[in-house]
Scaffold this motif. Sequence first.
Motif, PDB file in Angstrom:
ATOM      1  N   ARG A  69       0.809  -1.221   0.000  1.00 38.87           N
ATOM      2  CA  ARG A  69       0.000   0.000   0.000  1.00 38.87           C
ATOM      3  C   ARG A  69       0.845   1.275   0.000  1.00 38.87           C
ATOM      4  N   ASN A 111       3.321   3.457  -3.837  1.00 38.83           N
ATOM      5  CA  ASN A 111       3.064   4.579  -4.738  1.00 38.83           C
ATOM      6  C   ASN A 111       4.075   5.702  -4.500  1.00 38.83           C
ATOM      7  N   SER A 112       4.968   5.508  -3.538  1.00 42.53           N
ATOM      8  CA  SER A 112       6.004   6.488  -3.245  1.00 42.53           C
ATOM      9  C   SER A 112       7.376   5.850  -3.411  1.00 42.53           C
TER      10      SER A 112
END
Length: 164
Positions: free
Chosen positions: A23, A26-27
């Motif tokens: 999760r 995305n970074s």
Amino acid sequence: MIKKGNAIKYGDNVDTDVIIPARYLNSSDPEFLASHCMEDLDSTFASRKKDGDIMVGGFNFGCGSSREHAPVSIKASGISVVIAKSFARIFYRNAINIGLAIVECPEAVDGISDGDVVSADLSAGVITNETTGKTYHAEPFPEFIQNIISAGGLAEAVKKGIIK
């Protein structure tokens, strides 16, 4: 290259999904990833680890996906070296590529407990459990890999002209 810190110990088959949960993928910001490192396996990791600490794992450390985020999150969290019985192949290479020191030494893992003070002389391949006084021997990396790790990773080694 000598690293010294408190041992934070885990078991076998620590996979990339618990090192850095999907999760957060995305970074690619190392500080953000470090803030979530190990949180699904060990909710106390972020609060108890200190810069220079040494992560200790069992067999097949870093198994799972090929995400580079896993060793990045460990390194950015301040862990100075990971000692394990064995590493998943892609994690092993990713760790070197991003400049995270890693050492395979099953005997040391068996002789280190969570919280022990450990030092690792990466150039000589000597791991010392300073709490118990026991010393273990591992195969040191060849000089060119030590240079990659010292430079902060493969990209940095190329930039500095260490690797061409």
